[in-house]
Scaffold this motif. Sequence first.
Motif, PDB file in Angstrom:
ATOM      1  N   ALA A 153     -19.936   5.503  -2.747  1.00 37.48           N
ATOM      2  CA  ALA A 153     -19.801   6.327  -3.945  1.00 37.48           C
ATOM      3  C   ALA A 153     -18.382   6.868  -4.076  1.00 37.48           C
ATOM      4  O   ALA A 153     -17.747   7.227  -3.091  1.00 37.48           O
ATOM      5  N   GLY A 154     -17.911   6.942  -5.309  1.00 37.84           N
ATOM      6  CA  GLY A 154     -16.610   7.539  -5.607  1.00 37.84           C
ATOM      7  C   GLY A 154     -16.816   8.749  -6.508  1.00 37.84           C
ATOM      8  O   GLY A 154     -16.992   9.869  -6.040  1.00 37.84           O
ATOM      9  N   ALA A 155     -16.828   8.509  -7.827  1.00 34.98           N
ATOM     10  CA  ALA A 155     -17.068   9.609  -8.767  1.00 34.98           C
ATOM     11  C   ALA A 155     -18.436  10.232  -8.529  1.00 34.98           C
ATOM     12  O   ALA A 155     -18.598  11.459  -8.625  1.00 34.98           O
ATOM     13  N   THR A 156     -19.428   9.407  -8.197  1.00 28.61           N
ATOM     14  CA  THR A 156     -20.773   9.938  -7.922  1.00 28.61           C
ATOM     15  C   THR A 156     -20.737  10.902  -6.743  1.00 28.61           C
ATOM     16  O   THR A 156     -21.403  11.947  -6.748  1.00 28.61           O
ATOM     17  N   ALA A 157     -19.956  10.554  -5.724  1.00 27.74           N
ATOM     18  CA  ALA A 157     -19.825  11.435  -4.562  1.00 27.74           C
ATOM     19  C   ALA A 157     -19.151  12.746  -4.933  1.00 27.74           C
ATOM     20  O   ALA A 157     -19.579  13.829  -4.500  1.00 27.74           O
ATOM     21  N   ILE A 158     -18.103  12.678  -5.729  1.00 30.58           N
ATOM     22  CA  ILE A 158     -17.386  13.895  -6.142  1.00 30.58           C
ATOM     23  C   ILE A 158     -18.336  14.835  -6.880  1.00 30.58           C
ATOM     24  O   ILE A 158     -18.369  16.053  -6.625  1.00 30.58           O
ATOM     25  N   HIS A 159     -19.126  14.290  -7.801  1.00 33.27           N
ATOM     26  CA  HIS A 159     -20.054  15.131  -8.565  1.00 33.27           C
ATOM     27  C   HIS A 159     -21.165  15.684  -7.676  1.00 33.27           C
ATOM     28  O   HIS A 159     -21.616  16.820  -7.877  1.00 33.27           O
ATOM     29  N   ALA A 160     -21.610  14.894  -6.691  1.00 34.07           N
ATOM     30  CA  ALA A 160     -22.625  15.391  -5.760  1.00 34.07           C
ATOM     31  C   ALA A 160     -22.076  16.555  -4.930  1.00 34.07           C
ATOM     32  O   ALA A 160     -22.727  17.596  -4.774  1.00 34.07           O
ATOM     33  N   ILE A 161     -20.861  16.375  -4.429  1.00 33.02           N
ATOM     34  CA  ILE A 161     -20.249  17.432  -3.610  1.00 33.02           C
ATOM     35  C   ILE A 161     -20.026  18.694  -4.447  1.00 33.02           C
ATOM     36  O   ILE A 161     -20.138  19.818  -3.945  1.00 33.02           O
ATOM     37  N   ARG A 173       0.832  -1.196   0.000  1.00 30.15           N
ATOM     38  CA  ARG A 173       0.000   0.000   0.000  1.00 30.15           C
ATOM     39  C   ARG A 173       0.873   1.256   0.000  1.00 30.15           C
ATOM     40  O   ARG A 173       1.783   1.385   0.811  1.00 30.15           O
ATOM     41  N   ILE A 174       0.580   2.155  -0.908  1.00 30.37           N
ATOM     42  CA  ILE A 174       1.257   3.450  -0.974  1.00 30.37           C
ATOM     43  C   ILE A 174       0.181   4.495  -0.711  1.00 30.37           C
ATOM     44  O   ILE A 174      -0.751   4.647  -1.506  1.00 30.37           O
ATOM     45  N   ARG A 175       0.291   5.190   0.407  1.00 28.06           N
ATOM     46  CA  ARG A 175      -0.769   6.115   0.809  1.00 28.06           C
ATOM     47  C   ARG A 175      -0.482   7.526   0.303  1.00 28.06           C
ATOM     48  O   ARG A 175       0.500   8.148   0.694  1.00 28.06           O
ATOM     49  N   LEU A 176      -1.375   8.013  -0.552  1.00 26.48           N
ATOM     50  CA  LEU A 176      -1.291   9.391  -1.005  1.00 26.48           C
ATOM     51  C   LEU A 176      -1.831  10.306   0.083  1.00 26.48           C
ATOM     52  O   LEU A 176      -2.759   9.935   0.810  1.00 26.48           O
ATOM     53  N   PRO A 177      -1.308  11.515   0.210  1.00 28.72           N
ATOM     54  CA  PRO A 177      -1.871  12.456   1.193  1.00 28.72           C
ATOM     55  C   PRO A 177      -3.262  12.900   0.748  1.00 28.72           C
ATOM     56  O   PRO A 177      -3.558  12.979  -0.448  1.00 28.72           O
ATOM     57  N   GLY A 178      -4.117  13.183   1.725  1.00 24.45           N
ATOM     58  CA  GLY A 178      -5.454  13.656   1.389  1.00 24.45           C
ATOM     59  C   GLY A 178      -6.319  12.534   0.866  1.00 24.45           C
ATOM     60  O   GLY A 178      -6.505  11.510   1.512  1.00 24.45           O
ATOM     61  N   SER A 179      -6.852  12.697  -0.337  1.00 26.12           N
ATOM     62  CA  SER A 179      -7.729  11.703  -0.960  1.00 26.12           C
ATOM     63  C   SER A 179      -7.116  11.210  -2.254  1.00 26.12           C
ATOM     64  O   SER A 179      -6.529  11.978  -3.016  1.00 26.12           O
ATOM     65  N   LEU A 180      -7.267   9.916  -2.520  1.00 23.77           N
ATOM     66  CA  LEU A 180      -6.735   9.349  -3.764  1.00 23.77           C
ATOM     67  C   LEU A 180      -7.549   9.789  -4.975  1.00 23.77           C
ATOM     68  O   LEU A 180      -7.112   9.651  -6.117  1.00 23.77           O
ATOM     69  N   PHE A 181      -8.767  10.324  -4.750  1.00 29.56           N
ATOM     70  CA  PHE A 181      -9.626  10.688  -5.865  1.00 29.56           C
ATOM     71  C   PHE A 181      -9.191  11.996  -6.492  1.00 29.56           C
ATOM     72  O   PHE A 181      -9.154  13.037  -5.830  1.00 29.56           O
ATOM     73  N   PRO A 182      -8.883  11.984  -7.799  1.00 33.29           N
ATOM     74  CA  PRO A 182      -8.654  13.244  -8.496  1.00 33.29           C
ATOM     75  C   PRO A 182     -10.011  13.860  -8.810  1.00 33.29           C
ATOM     76  O   PRO A 182     -11.053  13.218  -8.686  1.00 33.29           O
TER      77      PRO A 182
END
Length: 638
Positions: free
Chosen positions: A541-549, A425-434
């Motif tokens: 949700a991933g992309a769906t959550a991003i678009h909702a936010i 596992r390589i943990r990116l800071p913040g969120s992995l979602f672009p």
Amino acid sequence: MNEADRARGLHATGQFEAAAPAYRKALDASPNDLSLRRDFAVLLMQSGNEAEAALLLDQEGLLDRADVELLTILALCLRATAQHQRALEASREITARDPRNAVGWLLLGSLMVATGATTAAEVPLRRAVALEPGLGEAWHYLGESLQAQRRWDEAIQAYRHASAQQPTEILNIALCHAMAGRTEVALRDLETAHRMMPARADVLAQLAHCQAMLCLHDAEASSVRSLGRLLAGGGTGIEPEPFLLSTLDVPTELKAGSIQRYSHAIAGSVHVVQARNRHETLGAGRRIRIGYLSADLGEHAIGTLVRDHFAAHDRARFEVLGYSLAPSCDIEPDVVRGFDSFVDASQLDDEALAGHIAQAGIDVLIDMTGFTLGARPAVLARRPAPVQWGWLGFIHGQQAPWLDGLLLDSNIQPAGAEWPYDDKRIRLPGSLFPASPVRRGMRDRARFGLPDDAVVLASFNNTYKLCPALIHSWSRILAQAGEAHLMVYLPPAARAGFLQRWKSWGGPLERLHLVDKVDIDEQADRAASCDLFLDAFRYQAGATAIHAIGNDLPLLCLEGQEPLARLGASINRFLGMDELVCRDVDDYVDSAVRLARSPALLSACRQRLHRQAMDRGLFDPRRVAAAIEAAVLQQLNH
């Protein structure tokens, strides 16, 4: 009687064990006798020993001396032992010498499918069935070619031709119906396939997934229990697709074992490409080369997230190369322009694509598809780059020996959380979602049949993410928040199953709005017309959550045990919206009711969400591009 005649006589009477040493003795005496080699190879094939048969036939200069019959036997043996490139040579020689040889075209097309050249395989396979319409195996591989091109109805017709000889083609027909959106038809065919093949774990996984899509949760639970029993026995030869396992409530240790067998079977079937040495490629002054491999750069949830990601990389230090596994005609020009170099890899076979990546001197290759639709893990299994990572497309353990790590984040996979998989596992800071800036929707409740004077809760997740506990929690929320309404994305085929469960828990029908899939612009308007997103439990949700936010729609979620059950929690924690991450189902219900009963509190939450998304750069494409660059620099010791 000489030894050759004796061997053939024993062979003809079915005395295979006695015939084999006689053939060997005869060949010692006459090593150049091709007819003798052919007959011995046939015996070995009949005995299930294609590997020895291939060694026997694949001699230097054989392609020049052998007749078409012998070349066909050789190609069959090479194909059976996964020696695909050599088998392709033999099959091309067959079709060159005898263009009307249907089996030769079948062999060529089937081998092209096996090596990833699925689109190009259509031509030789159509030649095969035109020459010999009753050649069921050719129809099967033509179906595979068309299915890989997402031409679902044409693939179904091909599989139906093949089913005249192989009734189990009903499984492939079912999968095409499912992908074409005919879930009820797919369910019927999957039930038939399961009756035919009750010990096939892959069939059971497909059946359970289809039942989940239709909200037939009792049937799904029964299928999952049966699937668990099969997997506990160590597998059934054909492992379920890892993506399906990731969505089902199968014990984690059984998932890990099955996915490992699936991955290792792929790794064991290919030859490693020699990637350029890292120190060799990173010469003085050369930019570091990051390669992205994806099937989802077009109209796909992933495609919307990464629209501006590639262009956001620091071009002073990094060169960015893109490899699309789907035809580039489906990809927006802005995405293509975000790369320094872009390759439409949909026409390349696995070996050619791996070779192209190796020759390009990629330093870090990032796979964005994992085991989802359109994936070609055999390319990565050839190790064309010195460092290979998985990111975004399949947020789950992959057990893949070709990956050097999975790019996650500390909320999706906390440091102390259980991780039963082998992947680093390589943990990116913040969120992995672009994320790229999203279209701001227009609030228009009248258009969607929603009341102006009530709080509207919403769920826009795919139906396979729903579960009985989630639906029960929604019925409790509406019972306690007496004025609130609930909008749920639910395809028509899934509504009967959902409503049966909803009514059994006394969920109010008059405040329930079931809606269809719409395009991304209308979905933005729909999200902007709601007040609170109720996330799923088992797969969030991933992309769906991003678009909702992006439309100021807060996301209420649980924090589950596995990465897919922590996607929403990861986004909320990154945004500092921890109050929207619930401890358990009761907390989820209580939080939703509290917000639904207080429009002022909900309005304040929406305003804070908007500020946090802006302040923390959720929609800044540079955010994740920079995080990946930092991980690359650390990996390469720069």
